[in-house]
Design a protein around this motif. Structure first.
Motif, PDB file in Angstrom:
ATOM      1  N   THR A  83       0.806  -1.217  -0.067  1.00 11.67           N
ATOM      2  CA  THR A  83      -0.230   0.069   0.393  1.00 11.67           C
ATOM      3  C   THR A  83       1.125   1.146   0.224  1.00 11.67           C
ATOM      4  O   THR A  83       1.680   1.409   1.140  1.00 11.67           O
ATOM      5  CB  THR A  83      -1.235  -0.327   1.394  1.00 11.67           C
ATOM      6  OG1 THR A  83      -1.593  -1.139   0.965  1.00 11.67           O
ATOM      7  CG2 THR A  83      -1.847   1.350   1.326  1.00 11.67           C
ATOM      8  N   PRO A  84       0.913   1.525  -1.000  1.00 16.80           N
ATOM      9  CA  PRO A  84       2.394   2.938  -1.462  1.00 16.80           C
ATOM     10  C   PRO A  84       1.173   4.039  -0.346  1.00 16.80           C
ATOM     11  O   PRO A  84       0.350   4.360  -0.609  1.00 16.80           O
ATOM     12  CB  PRO A  84       1.558   3.028  -3.159  1.00 16.80           C
ATOM     13  CG  PRO A  84       0.734   2.803  -3.301  1.00 16.80           C
ATOM     14  CD  PRO A  84       0.296   1.475  -2.297  1.00 16.80           C
ATOM     15  N   HIS A  85       2.781   5.259   0.338  1.00 22.16           N
ATOM     16  CA  HIS A  85       2.554   6.170   0.489  1.00 22.16           C
ATOM     17  C   HIS A  85       1.403   7.459  -0.799  1.00 22.16           C
ATOM     18  O   HIS A  85       1.238   7.210  -2.037  1.00 22.16           O
ATOM     19  CB  HIS A  85       3.571   7.283   0.031  1.00 22.16           C
ATOM     20  CG  HIS A  85       3.009   8.607   1.140  1.00 22.16           C
ATOM     21  ND1 HIS A  85       2.397   8.384   2.290  1.00 22.16           N
ATOM     22  CD2 HIS A  85       2.880  10.073   0.166  1.00 22.16           C
ATOM     23  CE1 HIS A  85       2.708   9.910   2.478  1.00 22.16           C
ATOM     24  NE2 HIS A  85       2.972  10.523   1.373  1.00 22.16           N
ATOM     25  N   GLY A  86      -0.394   7.744  -0.307  1.00 29.20           N
ATOM     26  CA  GLY A  86      -0.976   8.240  -0.590  1.00 29.20           C
ATOM     27  C   GLY A  86      -2.028   7.782  -1.026  1.00 29.20           C
ATOM     28  O   GLY A  86      -3.033   8.581  -1.885  1.00 29.20           O
ATOM     29  N   VAL A  87      -2.097   6.225  -1.008  1.00 30.96           N
ATOM     30  CA  VAL A  87      -3.119   6.108  -1.626  1.00 30.96           C
ATOM     31  C   VAL A  87      -5.101   6.771  -1.069  1.00 30.96           C
ATOM     32  O   VAL A  87      -4.689   7.019  -0.067  1.00 30.96           O
ATOM     33  CB  VAL A  87      -3.320   4.596  -1.385  1.00 30.96           C
ATOM     34  CG1 VAL A  87      -3.745   3.723   0.092  1.00 30.96           C
ATOM     35  CG2 VAL A  87      -4.160   3.559  -2.260  1.00 30.96           C
ATOM     36  N   GLN A  88      -5.579   6.610  -1.923  1.00 33.49           N
ATOM     37  CA  GLN A  88      -6.573   6.671  -2.207  1.00 33.49           C
ATOM     38  C   GLN A  88      -7.360   5.873  -0.890  1.00 33.49           C
ATOM     39  O   GLN A  88      -7.997   4.785  -0.215  1.00 33.49           O
ATOM     40  CB  GLN A  88      -7.787   7.005  -3.130  1.00 33.49           C
ATOM     41  CG  GLN A  88      -7.370   7.273  -3.712  1.00 33.49           C
ATOM     42  CD  GLN A  88      -8.350   7.847  -5.436  1.00 33.49           C
ATOM     43  OE1 GLN A  88      -9.112   6.510  -5.885  1.00 33.49           O
ATOM     44  NE2 GLN A  88      -8.420   8.893  -6.237  1.00 33.49           N
ATOM     45  N   GLY A  89      -8.900   6.610  -0.007  1.00 35.68           N
ATOM     46  CA  GLY A  89      -9.392   6.118   1.038  1.00 35.68           C
ATOM     47  C   GLY A  89      -8.573   6.090   2.314  1.00 35.68           C
ATOM     48  O   GLY A  89      -9.417   5.396   3.224  1.00 35.68           O
ATOM     49  N   GLY A  90      -7.651   6.598   2.478  1.00 35.43           N
ATOM     50  CA  GLY A  90      -7.391   6.552   3.256  1.00 35.43           C
ATOM     51  C   GLY A  90      -5.656   5.446   4.574  1.00 35.43           C
ATOM     52  O   GLY A  90      -6.416   4.997   5.332  1.00 35.43           O
ATOM     53  N   LYS A  91      -6.177   4.937   3.219  1.00 35.81           N
ATOM     54  CA  LYS A  91      -5.690   2.924   4.343  1.00 35.81           C
ATOM     55  C   LYS A  91      -3.795   3.250   3.728  1.00 35.81           C
ATOM     56  O   LYS A  91      -3.614   4.536   4.116  1.00 35.81           O
ATOM     57  CB  LYS A  91      -5.197   2.238   2.543  1.00 35.81           C
ATOM     58  CG  LYS A  91      -6.614   1.365   2.078  1.00 35.81           C
ATOM     59  CD  LYS A  91      -7.036   0.605   3.028  1.00 35.81           C
ATOM     60  CE  LYS A  91      -7.983  -0.013   2.569  1.00 35.81           C
ATOM     61  NZ  LYS A  91      -8.956  -1.554   3.749  1.00 35.81           N
ATOM     62  N   THR A  92      -3.745   3.225   5.557  1.00 35.51           N
ATOM     63  CA  THR A  92      -2.276   3.248   5.999  1.00 35.51           C
ATOM     64  C   THR A  92      -1.228   2.286   5.073  1.00 35.51           C
ATOM     65  O   THR A  92      -1.366   1.647   4.527  1.00 35.51           O
ATOM     66  CB  THR A  92      -1.944   1.622   7.227  1.00 35.51           C
ATOM     67  OG1 THR A  92      -3.359   2.341   7.995  1.00 35.51           O
ATOM     68  CG2 THR A  92      -0.920   1.853   7.519  1.00 35.51           C
ATOM     69  N   GLN A  93       0.114   3.037   5.036  1.00 34.91           N
ATOM     70  CA  GLN A  93       1.067   3.227   4.294  1.00 34.91           C
ATOM     71  C   GLN A  93       1.491   2.126   4.979  1.00 34.91           C
ATOM     72  O   GLN A  93       1.948   1.703   5.972  1.00 34.91           O
ATOM     73  CB  GLN A  93       2.129   4.318   4.021  1.00 34.91           C
ATOM     74  CG  GLN A  93       3.256   3.743   3.029  1.00 34.91           C
ATOM     75  CD  GLN A  93       4.302   4.669   3.077  1.00 34.91           C
ATOM     76  OE1 GLN A  93       3.936   6.201   3.378  1.00 34.91           O
ATOM     77  NE2 GLN A  93       5.376   5.059   2.466  1.00 34.91           N
ATOM     78  N   GLY A  94       2.353   0.833   3.812  1.00 38.64           N
ATOM     79  CA  GLY A  94       3.108  -0.369   4.213  1.00 38.64           C
ATOM     80  C   GLY A  94       3.148  -1.514   3.503  1.00 38.64           C
ATOM     81  O   GLY A  94       2.511  -1.307   2.459  1.00 38.64           O
ATOM     82  N   ALA A  95       3.499  -2.867   3.796  1.00 35.80           N
ATOM     83  CA  ALA A  95       4.028  -3.852   2.682  1.00 35.80           C
ATOM     84  C   ALA A  95       3.493  -5.115   3.824  1.00 35.80           C
ATOM     85  O   ALA A  95       2.723  -5.875   5.095  1.00 35.80           O
ATOM     86  CB  ALA A  95       5.403  -4.049   3.075  1.00 35.80           C
ATOM     87  N   GLY A  96       2.287  -5.878   3.111  1.00 39.18           N
ATOM     88  CA  GLY A  96       1.568  -7.182   3.802  1.00 39.18           C
ATOM     89  C   GLY A  96       2.411  -8.560   3.182  1.00 39.18           C
ATOM     90  O   GLY A  96       3.136  -8.527   2.505  1.00 39.18           O
ATOM     91  N   VAL A  97       2.884  -8.671   4.661  1.00 36.77           N
ATOM     92  CA  VAL A  97       4.197 -10.223   3.891  1.00 36.77           C
ATOM     93  C   VAL A  97       3.297 -11.565   4.001  1.00 36.77           C
ATOM     94  O   VAL A  97       2.962 -11.977   5.606  1.00 36.77           O
ATOM     95  CB  VAL A  97       5.369 -10.079   4.966  1.00 36.77           C
ATOM     96  CG1 VAL A  97       6.242 -10.814   5.136  1.00 36.77           C
ATOM     97  CG2 VAL A  97       6.006  -8.834   4.668  1.00 36.77           C
ATOM     98  N   HIS A  98       4.079 -12.828   3.130  1.00 35.01           N
ATOM     99  CA  HIS A  98       3.236 -13.982   3.243  1.00 35.01           C
ATOM    100  C   HIS A  98       3.835 -14.796   4.191  1.00 35.01           C
ATOM    101  O   HIS A  98       5.526 -14.457   4.169  1.00 35.01           O
ATOM    102  CB  HIS A  98       3.068 -14.613   1.935  1.00 35.01           C
ATOM    103  CG  HIS A  98       2.501 -15.908   1.817  1.00 35.01           C
ATOM    104  ND1 HIS A  98       3.208 -16.167   0.650  1.00 35.01           N
ATOM    105  CD2 HIS A  98       1.719 -16.186   2.445  1.00 35.01           C
ATOM    106  CE1 HIS A  98       1.582 -17.617   1.081  1.00 35.01           C
ATOM    107  NE2 HIS A  98       1.691 -17.707   2.212  1.00 35.01           N
ATOM    108  N   PHE A  99       3.256 -15.098   5.708  1.00 36.79           N
ATOM    109  CA  PHE A  99       4.480 -15.840   6.224  1.00 36.79           C
ATOM    110  C   PHE A  99       4.605 -17.507   5.628  1.00 36.79           C
ATOM    111  O   PHE A  99       4.323 -17.725   4.174  1.00 36.79           O
ATOM    112  CB  PHE A  99       3.712 -16.994   7.103  1.00 36.79           C
ATOM    113  CG  PHE A  99       3.415 -15.860   8.188  1.00 36.79           C
ATOM    114  CD1 PHE A  99       3.997 -14.266   8.373  1.00 36.79           C
ATOM    115  CD2 PHE A  99       1.954 -16.330   8.889  1.00 36.79           C
ATOM    116  CE1 PHE A  99       3.353 -13.263   9.102  1.00 36.79           C
ATOM    117  CE2 PHE A  99       1.086 -15.151   9.528  1.00 36.79           C
ATOM    118  CZ  PHE A  99       1.908 -14.022   9.958  1.00 36.79           C
ATOM    119  N   SER A 100       6.665 -17.749   5.752  1.00 37.70           N
ATOM    120  CA  SER A 100       7.180 -18.820   5.327  1.00 37.70           C
ATOM    121  C   SER A 100       5.924 -19.394   5.344  1.00 37.70           C
ATOM    122  O   SER A 100       5.334 -20.062   6.418  1.00 37.70           O
ATOM    123  CB  SER A 100       8.899 -18.768   5.447  1.00 37.70           C
ATOM    124  OG  SER A 100       9.223 -18.121   4.960  1.00 37.70           O
TER     125      SER A 100
END
Length: 119
Positions: free
Chosen positions: A73-90
């Motif tokens: 989720t990049p900075h400044g995305v519409q809808g006020g979503k939090t910037q960050g990364a989703g990580v798939h567990f090994s």
């Protein structure tokens, strides 16, 4: 509330989850091995391998698990979503243990329609 911590090494993410609602918003149960969204301002690419240190609510232990970035989720995305990364567990024992712990905490809430950081 989620509190990402700064790290000296890129590729290491740290997250303290202090409530069941914060865990629900961050957990990604739709991934085969589970995963977690970590608020961060660092730039990651899909497929980047990362190492995570996760602390869940009243659990004094930090869960150390590896994974791959599968959501951004990049900075400044519409809808006020939090910037960050989703990580798939090994697919290893530490990740399976963490997934089981998370799903035990969230039992009864996983089918909810409440919004999350990802879907």
């Amino acid at each position: 509330m989620n509190k990402p911590a700064a790290s000296a090494r890129s590729g290491v993410l740290s997250l303290n989850i202090n409530s069941k609602s914060a865990l629900y918003a961050a957990y990604m149960p739709f991934l085969k091995n589970g995963g977690i969204f970590i608020p961060t301002t660092r730039d990651y690419q899909l497929g980047d391998e990362v190492f995570m240190l996760l602390q869940l609510m009243d659990d004094p232990a930090k869960h150390a698990v590896a994974g791959k970035v599968v959501w951004i989720t990049p900075h400044g995305v519409q809808g006020g979503k939090t910037q960050g990364a989703g990580v798939h567990f090994s697919d290893d024992d530490a990740s399976k243990l963490l997934r089981g712990r998370i799903e035990t905490i969230l039992a009864g809430h996983l089918g909810s329609n409440r919004p999350t950081h990802t879907l």
